[in-house]
Design a protein around this motif. Structure first.
Motif, mmCIF file in Angstrom:
data_model
loop_
_atom_site.group_PDB
_atom_site.id
_atom_site.type_symbol
_atom_site.label_atom_id
_atom_site.label_comp_id
_atom_site.label_asym_id
_atom_site.label_seq_id
_atom_site.Cartn_x
_atom_site.Cartn_y
_atom_site.Cartn_z
ATOM 1 N N CYS A 195 0.835 -1.206 0.000
ATOM 2 C CA CYS A 195 0.000 0.000 0.000
ATOM 3 C C CYS A 195 0.871 1.257 0.000
ATOM 4 O O CYS A 195 1.831 1.356 0.755
ATOM 5 N N GLY A 245 -0.718 0.586 4.368
ATOM 6 C CA GLY A 245 -1.764 -0.327 4.837
ATOM 7 C C GLY A 245 -3.018 0.369 5.307
ATOM 8 O O GLY A 245 -3.470 0.162 6.429
ATOM 9 N N CYS A 246 -3.598 1.196 4.419
ATOM 10 C CA CYS A 246 -4.813 1.939 4.786
ATOM 11 C C CYS A 246 -6.006 1.002 4.888
ATOM 12 O O CYS A 246 -6.967 1.271 5.601
ATOM 13 N N GLY A 247 -5.957 -0.139 4.156
ATOM 14 C CA GLY A 247 -7.044 -1.107 4.222
ATOM 15 C C GLY A 247 -8.189 -0.838 3.267
ATOM 16 O O GLY A 247 -9.081 -1.661 3.122
ATOM 17 N N CYS A 301 -7.659 1.254 0.027
ATOM 18 C CA CYS A 301 -7.287 1.603 -1.355
ATOM 19 C C CYS A 301 -7.352 0.361 -2.242
ATOM 20 O O CYS A 301 -7.526 -0.750 -1.768
ATOM 21 N N CYS A 333 -4.669 -2.300 -1.274
ATOM 22 C CA CYS A 333 -5.045 -3.024 -0.054
ATOM 23 C C CYS A 333 -6.187 -3.996 -0.327
ATOM 24 O O CYS A 333 -6.140 -5.155 0.088
HETATM 25 ZN ZN LIG Z 1 -3.962 0.930 1.146
#
Ligand SMILES: [Zn+2]
Length: 343
Positions: free
Chosen positions: A38, A42-44, A46, A49
Motif C-alpha cells: 500500500c 496499509g490503509c485497508g 485503497c 489493499c
Molecule cells: Zn492501502
C-alpha cells in the motif's frame, strides 16, 4: 498486529510467523502483505489493499505445499518466484505456508531466501520451530503467535455480534483459537453436540449394540461441523476463479487449494472429536467429584484420555469410539451392579 504494522515501514527481507494452528498467522500475513504494498502503509481501503486482502494482488504470492512435506522442488520454485521483479508495485511478497514441514527442503529454501532481490519480502508461516527450520529462523525477523486468552476471545466475538453466553462457551471450547471459536459461534448444532457427548454415560449399558448406535450418532454430529467451513471454502474457490479470470491460471493452484481444504476438513473433524472426548471426560470427572463410585469414574476418565491420545496415531475413528463406548458401558454396568469393573 502492531509489531507487523511497524515493520511494514522499513521491512527486512524475511519474516517468520510462528504459532499453533488457528492463531491468525495467515490473516496477519495477508494484512502485512497489504501494508507492504500500500502506498500509505496499509490503509485497508485503497485498491492495492483491497486486492491484497482479497487474495487477488499479483505481487502477493501464497505458496502452499503440494505434498505432505515441503519438497526440494517446492523450495526451488520459491527461489525462482522470489527472484522475479514485482508485477505492479515496488515490492513482491511471498507467503510460505506450513514451513514447520520443511524437512529435507531446508537447505534449498535457505539458499532461496538468502539471495532475494531487494524488492522481495518473504513471510514464512510455521506452527512450531523444528530443528531443520532453526538456521532459516536465524535469518528472519521472528514474530510469535499464541492462543488468545478466553476472555479476550469472548469479548471479540461479542463485538462481532455473538450473544454473550454463546461467546463465552465457544471461546472456552475453542482452546483460544479464533478460527475455531468463530466456526462454533456460527454453528447452531454446537450445544446439541456437546450435550450428546455429556449425556452419553447415562445411555450406555455395556452392550455392543448401544455403543455402536451411540458412536454412529456422535460421529454423524462431526459431519455437521464441516458445514460452516464449506461456505468459507466455497468463497475461496470463487476467489480463485476470479483471480484466474483476471490474471490467468497458475498450474496446480486449484489442486493446492483443494488439498488445503481437505486438510482443513480433517483438522476440523479431529478438533471436534477431541472436544467431544473432553466433554465426555468432564462428565465422568463431575461424577468423580460427586463421589459416586469413584473407582469406576476414574477408570472411565482414564479410558477417555487414552482414546484421546490414540487419536494422534490416525486410527479408524469409528472402531476407536465404539471400543471406548463399550468399555465405558461395562464400567457403568458394573458400577450399577456393585461388581468390580471389568477389564
Ligand atoms: Zn492501502
Amino acid at each position: 498486529m502492531t509489531q507487523l504494522r511497524g515493520a511494514a515501514l522499513s521491512p527486512v527481507h524475511a519474516y517468520l510467523l510462528v504459532g499453533p494452528p488457528g492463531t491468525g498467522k495467515r490473516e496477519a500475513a495477508r494484512s502485512f502483505a497489504a501494508a507492504l504494498l500500500c502506498p500509505t502503509g496499509g490503509c485497508g481501503v485503497c485498491d492495492t489493499c483491497t486486492r491484497a486482502l482479497g487474495g487477488v494482488h499479483p505481487d502477493v504470492v501464497v505458496r502452499e505445499r503440494t505434498g505432505a512435506w515441503i519438497s526440494v522442488g517446492d523450495a526451488r520454485e520459491i527461489g525462482r518466484l522470489g527472484a522475479l521483479s514485482p508485477v505492479e508495485g515496488r515490492r513482491k511478497v511471498l507467503v510460505l505456508v506450513d514451513f514447520h514441514l520443511v524437512q529435507d527442503a531446508a537447505p534449498a529454501l535457505l539458499k532461496a531466501i538468502e539471495e532475494p532481490p531487494a524488492t522481495t519480502v518473504y513471510v514464512i508461516l510455521a506452527e512450531h520451530l523444528p530443528p531443520e527450520l532453526v538456521t532459516i529462523a536465524s535469518r528472519c525477523a521472528r514474530i510469535a503467535f499464541a492462543p488468545v486468552p478466553t476472555d479476550r476471545l469472548a469479548a471479540a466475538l461479542v463485538a462481532e455480534g455473538t450473544a454473550p453466553e454463546v461467546a463465552a462457551e465457544v471461546a472456552e471450547a475453542s482452546g483460544g483459537r479464533p478460527d475455531r471459536a468463530r466456526l462454533l459461534a456460527s454453528d447452531a448444532g454446537f450445544a446439541a453436540r456437546r450435550a450428546g457427548w455429556s449425556d452419553a454415560p447415562g445411555r450406555l449399558d455395556g452392550t455392543g449394540a448401544v455403543a455402536a448406535t451411540l458412536a454412529d450418532e456422535l460421529l454423524a454430529g462431526l459431519e455437521t461441523v464441516v458445514e460452516p467451513l464449506a461456505a468459507r471454502q466455497a468463497a475461496e474457490l470463487a476467489e480463485l476463479a476470479e483471480r484466474a479470470r483476471l490474471y490467468g491460471d497458475r498450474p496446480g493452484e486449484r489442486k493446492e487449494l483443494g488439498d488445503r481444504h481437505k486438510r482443513e476438513e480433517r483438522r476440523i473433524r479431529t478438533d471436534e472429536l477431541r472436544f467431544g472426548l473432553a466433554s465426555l471426560a468432564a462428565a465422568y470427572r463431575d461424577r468423580l467429584a460427586g463421589g459416586r463410585d469413584p473407582a469406576a469414574a476414574l477408570a472411565a476418565v482414564q479410558a477417555v484420555n487414552a482414546a484421546n491420545e490414540a487419536l494422534a496415531r490416525n486410527p479408524n475413528v469409528t472402531l476407536l469410539l465404539q471400543a471406548l463406548l463399550v468399555r465405558l458401558g461395562r464400567l457403568e454396568a458394573s458400577a450399577a451392579g456393585g461388581r468390580p469393573p471389568l477389564r
